[in-house]
Design a protein around this motif. Structure first.
Motif, short mmCIF file in Angstrom:
data_model
loop_
_atom_site.label_atom_id
_atom_site.label_comp_id
_atom_site.label_asym_id
_atom_site.label_seq_id
_atom_site.Cartn_x
_atom_site.Cartn_y
_atom_site.Cartn_z
N PRO A 176 0.86 -1.10 -0.12
CA PRO A 176 0.03 -0.12 0.08
C PRO A 176 0.90 1.37 0.19
O PRO A 176 1.96 1.35 0.68
CB PRO A 176 -0.82 -0.12 1.21
N THR A 177 0.24 2.26 -0.73
CA THR A 177 1.36 3.58 -0.84
C THR A 177 1.24 4.16 0.61
O THR A 177 2.29 5.06 0.77
CB THR A 177 0.62 4.32 -1.79
N ALA A 178 0.48 3.98 1.41
CA ALA A 178 0.60 4.60 2.80
C ALA A 178 1.94 3.96 3.61
O ALA A 178 2.10 4.93 4.56
CB ALA A 178 -0.65 4.17 3.53
N LEU A 179 2.51 3.15 2.97
CA LEU A 179 3.64 2.66 3.81
C LEU A 179 4.84 3.41 3.27
O LEU A 179 5.92 2.89 3.68
CB LEU A 179 3.78 1.20 3.78
N LEU A 180 4.98 3.90 2.13
CA LEU A 180 5.96 4.52 1.20
C LEU A 180 6.77 5.70 1.63
O LEU A 180 7.87 5.96 1.16
CB LEU A 180 5.84 4.28 -0.16
N PRO A 181 6.07 6.49 2.27
CA PRO A 181 6.72 7.96 2.59
C PRO A 181 8.06 7.71 3.33
O PRO A 181 8.23 6.85 4.10
CB PRO A 181 5.63 8.60 3.53
N CYS A 182 8.92 8.38 2.98
CA CYS A 182 10.52 8.53 3.44
C CYS A 182 10.77 9.76 4.09
O CYS A 182 10.29 10.91 3.66
CB CYS A 182 11.33 8.12 2.31
N ASN A 183 11.52 9.73 4.98
CA ASN A 183 12.12 11.18 5.64
C ASN A 183 13.22 11.63 4.73
O ASN A 183 13.35 11.18 3.50
CB ASN A 183 12.72 10.93 7.45
N GLY A 299 4.24 -20.65 12.24
CA GLY A 299 4.97 -19.35 11.74
C GLY A 299 5.21 -19.50 10.33
O GLY A 299 5.33 -18.36 9.81
N MET A 300 5.77 -20.44 9.86
CA MET A 300 6.54 -20.50 8.68
C MET A 300 5.26 -20.27 7.29
O MET A 300 5.50 -19.51 6.64
CB MET A 300 7.11 -22.00 8.34
N LEU A 301 4.13 -20.94 7.54
CA LEU A 301 2.90 -20.77 6.78
C LEU A 301 2.59 -19.47 6.83
O LEU A 301 2.08 -19.01 5.74
CB LEU A 301 2.06 -22.04 7.09
N SER A 302 2.40 -18.84 7.90
CA SER A 302 1.86 -17.63 8.15
C SER A 302 2.65 -16.66 7.23
O SER A 302 2.31 -15.64 6.62
CB SER A 302 1.63 -17.06 9.43
N VAL A 303 4.04 -16.62 7.42
CA VAL A 303 4.98 -15.48 6.82
C VAL A 303 4.96 -16.14 5.41
O VAL A 303 5.06 -14.87 4.63
CB VAL A 303 6.49 -15.88 7.38
N MET A 304 4.70 -17.15 4.91
CA MET A 304 4.95 -17.59 3.42
C MET A 304 3.56 -17.11 2.67
O MET A 304 3.52 -16.70 1.53
CB MET A 304 5.25 -18.84 3.43
N ILE A 305 2.44 -17.42 3.31
CA ILE A 305 1.14 -17.25 2.86
C ILE A 305 0.65 -15.78 2.72
O ILE A 305 0.28 -15.27 1.63
CB ILE A 305 0.30 -17.95 3.37
N PHE A 306 1.13 -15.03 3.95
CA PHE A 306 0.76 -13.54 3.66
C PHE A 306 1.20 -12.90 2.33
O PHE A 306 0.38 -11.98 1.99
CB PHE A 306 1.23 -12.81 4.95
N LEU A 310 -1.04 -10.96 -0.05
CA LEU A 310 -1.06 -9.28 -0.17
C LEU A 310 -0.98 -9.03 -1.70
O LEU A 310 -1.15 -8.13 -2.25
CB LEU A 310 0.09 -8.85 0.67
N HIS A 311 -0.04 -9.76 -2.33
CA HIS A 311 0.17 -9.67 -3.85
C HIS A 311 -1.13 -9.91 -4.52
O HIS A 311 -1.35 -8.87 -5.46
CB HIS A 311 1.22 -10.68 -4.20
N GLY A 312 -1.96 -10.72 -4.40
CA GLY A 312 -3.28 -10.91 -5.07
C GLY A 312 -4.10 -9.54 -4.95
O GLY A 312 -4.68 -9.02 -5.85
N ARG A 316 -5.25 -6.88 -7.54
CA ARG A 316 -6.90 -6.79 -7.54
C ARG A 316 -7.15 -5.41 -7.76
O ARG A 316 -7.80 -4.53 -8.47
CB ARG A 316 -7.78 -7.40 -6.63
N ALA A 317 -6.37 -4.65 -6.67
CA ALA A 317 -6.71 -2.99 -6.44
C ALA A 317 -6.46 -2.06 -7.73
O ALA A 317 -6.73 -1.17 -8.25
CB ALA A 317 -5.95 -2.40 -5.41
N VAL A 318 -5.05 -2.71 -8.42
CA VAL A 318 -4.63 -2.00 -9.55
C VAL A 318 -5.46 -2.32 -10.69
O VAL A 318 -5.94 -1.42 -11.51
CB VAL A 318 -3.25 -2.67 -10.18
N ARG A 319 -6.11 -3.54 -10.78
CA ARG A 319 -7.20 -3.71 -11.77
C ARG A 319 -8.34 -2.72 -11.74
O ARG A 319 -8.91 -2.49 -12.94
CB ARG A 319 -7.35 -5.14 -12.06
N THR A 320 -8.77 -2.62 -10.43
CA THR A 320 -10.17 -1.77 -10.52
C THR A 320 -9.82 -0.44 -10.56
O THR A 320 -10.84 0.30 -10.62
CB THR A 320 -10.76 -2.17 -9.08
N LEU A 321 -8.57 0.26 -10.85
CA LEU A 321 -8.45 1.38 -10.97
C LEU A 321 -8.85 1.98 -12.37
O LEU A 321 -8.51 1.33 -13.24
CB LEU A 321 -6.98 1.82 -10.77
#
Length: 321
Positions: A176-183, A299-306, A310-312, A316-321
């Motif tokens: 999400p773009t909300a996470l991208l701002p830099c100082n 722990g492994m499955l959670s980190v690998m599946i998330f 998120l990619h999906g 999907r958000a890009v296609r709806t724009l």
């Protein structure tokens, strides 16, 4: 970022090189003075029992010493002649770590008998035991302080490296773009805050375990397993890039890439498999074997599946724009 590189360098020097040198020097002095050694050089005890994989699980934790070296690539462009100096630095660092850990383990075995030290405090216990005859045991606190500075330097590398990688992924539409701002220094502040929140939640597991040693071992083992999965992806990505994009100019070209990546993939898979076997020392750590395996799997499955989810969602958000 320059200050971050300096903090990592200071941490490595104060937290690894100085305590390691002190430990080795005290062990050599103890042997030279003829003090009793607890190191058992019986050939039957030097070779691990390979018939029980549980005895090798603690050995997998040694890989954690090398984990994170690739994070220094975040600073590769900030050094002079990176094509020459960066591979040389990685090779020297790997050699120093290997020597310190092998000789350091032997030094601890000289100072302390088997089973007389804890997993997370063995170095300071050994130094305290060897300083005690000289009446200098309080200096152990200074060594512990230097090791704490080393941990800060290590954590600094582990924080900055992934944050820059996540920033690149976010700029390509994976976050999400909300996470991208830099100082003004180019540091992705919100990504760092998110990392801190996740790590803080993971550290709550210390309060759910009967001892600090058990929580430390379980988190360390999970970290190693996830790191090994990441290394598998790195090896596969290197092979794919060499096959699909051989024309792209590279400042440093790895020779015999297929052989090196193949050995790396085999080693990572073997280490992942061994890491799931409950260690023989579980009785001392007060860990339930079933809970240990379940903790690793979840722990492994959670980190690998998330990331896949998120990619999906981002696609999907890009296609709806």
């Amino acid at each position: 970022m320059r200050w971050s590189a300096r903090v990592s360098a200071i941490g490595a020097f104060s937290g690894v090189l100085i305590p390691g040198a002190v430990l080795l020097a005290l062990a050599a002095l103890s042997l030279w003075q003829g003090r009793p050694s607890h190191l058992d050089l019986n050939p039957a005890t030097l070779i691990p029992d390979l018939t029980h994989l549980g005895t090798l699980t603690f050995g997998v934790s040694v890989l954690l010493a090398f984990a994170g070296m690739e994070m220094s690539a975040a600073h590769a462009r900030e050094v002079r002649h990176p094509a020459r100096t960066y591979p040389l630095a990685i090779g020297i660092a790997a050699g120093v770590i290997l020597v310190i850990f092998v000789l350091g383990s032997l030094a601890i075995a000289v100072a302390l008998p088997a089973g007389a030290f804890d997993l997370q405090t063995g170095v300071t216990q050994a130094i305290a035991a060897m300083l005690r005859p000289f009446g200098l045991e309080p200096l152990t606190r200074l060594v512990a302080l230097l090791m704490a500075l080393g941990v800060i330097g290590s954590v600094n590398s582990w924080i900055v490296g992934p944050s820059k990688g996540l920033l690149v992924a976010g700029e390509r539409g994976e976050l999400p773009t909300a996470l991208l701002p830099c100082n003004r220094h180019g540091v992705p502040v919100r990504i760092l805050l998110l990392q801190g929140l996740i790590v803080s939640l993971l550290c709550l597991s210390f309060s759910l375990q009967p001892s600090v040693a058990s929580a430390y071992f379980m988190l360390s083992d999970l970290t190693i397993q996830l790191y090994l999965v990441m290394y598998l992806l790195l090896f596969l990505a290197a092979l794919k890039l060499r096959r699909d994009r051989p024309e792209v100019p590279q400042p440093f070209r790895v020779p015999a890439l297929w052989l090196i990546c193949g050995l790396g993939i085999i080693g990572a898979l073997v280490a992942i498999g061994v890491g799931f076997f409950p260690p023989a020392q579980f009785g001392a750590l007060q860990i339930d074997p079933a809970m240990f395996v379940g903790f690793l799997l979840v722990g492994m499955l959670s980190v690998m599946i998330f990331p896949v989810i998120l990619h999906g969602l981002m696609r999907r958000a890009v296609r709806t724009l």
